[in-house]
Design an enzyme around this catalytic site. Sequence first.
Site, PDB file in Angstrom:
ATOM      1  N   LYS A  70       2.122 -12.792   0.015  1.00  0.00           N
ATOM      2  CA  LYS A  70       1.072 -13.777  -0.150  1.00  0.00           C
ATOM      3  C   LYS A  70      -0.150 -13.172  -0.840  1.00  0.00           C
ATOM      4  CE  LYS A  70       2.160 -15.600   4.413  1.00  0.00           C
ATOM      5  NZ  LYS A  70       1.728 -15.538   5.809  1.00  0.00           N
TER       6      LYS A  70
ATOM      7  N   ASP B 194      -0.516  -7.997  -6.656  1.00  0.00           N
ATOM      8  CA  ASP B 194      -1.874  -7.748  -6.175  1.00  0.00           C
ATOM      9  C   ASP B 194      -2.212  -6.260  -6.284  1.00  0.00           C
ATOM     10  OD1 ASP B 194       0.026  -7.120  -4.266  1.00  0.00           O
ATOM     11  OD2 ASP B 194      -0.957  -8.146  -2.604  1.00  0.00           O
TER      12      ASP B 194
ATOM     13  N   ASP C 242       1.270   0.316  -4.950  1.00  0.00           N
ATOM     14  CA  ASP C 242       0.904   1.480  -4.147  1.00  0.00           C
ATOM     15  C   ASP C 242       1.957   2.562  -4.419  1.00  0.00           C
ATOM     16  OD1 ASP C 242      -0.180   3.005  -2.109  1.00  0.00           O
ATOM     17  OD2 ASP C 242       0.665   1.836  -0.487  1.00  0.00           O
TER      18      ASP C 242
HETATM   19  P1  IMP Z   1       4.334  -0.385  -2.553  1.00  0.00           P
HETATM   20  O1  IMP Z   1       5.769  -0.782  -2.427  1.00  0.00           O
HETATM   21  O2  IMP Z   1       4.027   0.843  -1.747  1.00  0.00           O
HETATM   22  O3  IMP Z   1       3.851  -0.259  -3.959  1.00  0.00           O
HETATM   23  O4  IMP Z   1       3.491  -1.486  -1.806  1.00  0.00           O
HETATM   24  C1  IMP Z   1       2.920  -2.596  -2.390  1.00  0.00           C
HETATM   25  C2  IMP Z   1       2.470  -3.563  -1.323  1.00  0.00           C
HETATM   26  O5  IMP Z   1       1.847  -2.875  -0.233  1.00  0.00           O
HETATM   27  C3  IMP Z   1       1.433  -4.509  -1.844  1.00  0.00           C
HETATM   28  O6  IMP Z   1       2.010  -5.632  -2.448  1.00  0.00           O
HETATM   29  C4  IMP Z   1       0.620  -4.822  -0.615  1.00  0.00           C
HETATM   30  O7  IMP Z   1       1.183  -5.899   0.071  1.00  0.00           O
HETATM   31  C5  IMP Z   1       0.730  -3.590   0.254  1.00  0.00           C
HETATM   32  N1  IMP Z   1      -0.453  -2.697   0.129  1.00  0.00           N
HETATM   33  C6  IMP Z   1      -0.469  -1.455  -0.361  1.00  0.00           C
HETATM   34  N2  IMP Z   1      -1.717  -0.935  -0.328  1.00  0.00           N
HETATM   35  C7  IMP Z   1      -2.483  -1.881   0.232  1.00  0.00           C
HETATM   36  C8  IMP Z   1      -3.892  -1.957   0.537  1.00  0.00           C
HETATM   37  O8  IMP Z   1      -4.711  -1.040   0.306  1.00  0.00           O
HETATM   38  N3  IMP Z   1      -4.327  -3.123   1.086  1.00  0.00           N
HETATM   39  C9  IMP Z   1      -3.489  -4.173   1.351  1.00  0.00           C
HETATM   40  N4  IMP Z   1      -2.189  -4.132   1.079  1.00  0.00           N
HETATM   41  C10 IMP Z   1      -1.677  -3.001   0.522  1.00  0.00           C
END
Ligand code: IMP
Length: 502
Positions: free
Chosen positions: A344, A399, A402
């Site tokens: 979301k 959004d 990470d």
């Molecule tokens: P990844 O798979 O580690 O790249 O994670 C991406 C997802 O982690 C994003 O779409 C967010 O939902 C969540 N996420 C990662 N860092 C943050 C943060 O600092 N605040 C809020 N959500 C985060």
Amino acid sequence: MEKYIATYYRVLEQLAREAVSGDTLRDTLGTVVKKTASAMKSSGCSVLLFDAESRRLLHAVSHGLSDWYIRKGFLDADKSLSDSLEGQVVTVLDVATDPRVQYREMAQRQGIASMVSVPLRQRGNIIGALRVYTNEQRHFSADDIAFLTAVADLTAVAVENAQLHEQVATIPRAAGDAMFSRPDALRLAQDLTRPMPFAHPSEEEFAGLLDFYKIQWMYEPRSFPLEWDGDKVKEMFTPDFYLPEVDLYVELTTMKQGLIREKNRKLRRLKELYPEINIKLLNKRDYHRLLAKYGYGPLGRAEVQKVERILLTTSEIDRRVRQLGKAISRDYTGRSPLLIGILKGVVCFMSDLMRNISLPVSVDYMAISYYGDQETESVRIIKDLDRSIAGLDVIMIEDIVDTGMTLNYLLHYLTERKPASLEVCTLLDKRVRRLVDVPLKYIGFEVPDEFVVGYGLDYDGEFRNLPFIGVITPTGFTKSTDRASTTASTRRGKKKPKKSPE
Ligand code: IMP
């Protein structure tokens, strides 16, 4: 050697030392204007900084000029000796008659007969001007100008030093910006003109609140004459703050009725005389209402209190989303891309971005959840696309990226569905934590390794409706190594099962 040449040498030597002394910029520029005015045997000297956005020249520090002259009104960079912004030295022999002077009458009243304006240069950019004023008409000599040019160069170096100190630590920056972006003249002028201490504690509190929300402000930048006795000003009004982003003057007031009445009278008079001016009289309770009106509340309290600092303001986000929309519109000219958002967290970004794309676009959403423990974790799609994407130009809208694991999984999933093209647009890029190399075509901002919330991003389901992006420290969160698990467990809904899907 002529005596004045010896003086110029001595002052240049002192100013060169001052420029690299590590003193505060306020002190350094203070020394520059004082010593320059005295070396030139002039009545005054000032350093002005150029704000490219408003195209104004802002008085940063001055010497020998009265307060009312400095606060006479904003200097329009295109009206006030505008050639010095083209990089030229401008000399004015007779201020009273020269149309290049914006406030001729005020300058005369200040007793200024002649002036010279020398550009401040920073690697090819003009960042402001050094101006010297004299009480008697004066032809500035080649030696005067050579001296002032050297002073202006030293001043620009001192300003750049201060900016480098500040900017080395400044993340986020709009992705793609040069390491050190153009100077933010408004912020510098704001720091330089911030009174120490403020005249009243409420002013300090208000400035602190504006700083927290990263709302730009100027302290008492302008005085408005309200009453005259012949050509002498009998009464003036100097509002406490000016907020350039919303073009609003703010006068703070206590709850003392007597004072409010007097201030209201002045305000009424000011509105009669200057109907174009937007001004508000505020007491402490009103601050929060005002901030709410401009999109910084009503959050005011409970939620925002948990936010440690604001990383990206509403206007910074707006500006960047507009740029991204423009870039996509340009790159996809003649095509109709499909934007796919992952629920979301993406909702705010998606809705703003699509309104800034000037092409016919369609939109779809996916929702995912995570299963398995932290070592064996996988992504599961719990809401798939509504239609086939075969042969379409697809842009994944994220959004925040990470570790890159989620995006990596989704890109593989989508590639198998044979789109004509597949690119990624993410608002935030937490690059320092990347584990999987994912191709990002459009990036809003690079952000540091901190947990961010707001503008769609949540922590435990909270904060999504903040209009800005702020930093919080999630509970149980200590150092960087723990951060992954906090982020992951939050994201995966392990802390609060109801949170899934994200
Ligand atoms: P990844 O798979 O580690 O790249 O994670 C991406 C997802 O982690 C994003 O779409 C967010 O939902 C969540 N996420 C990662 N860092 C943050 C943060 O600092 N605040 C809020 N959500 C985060």
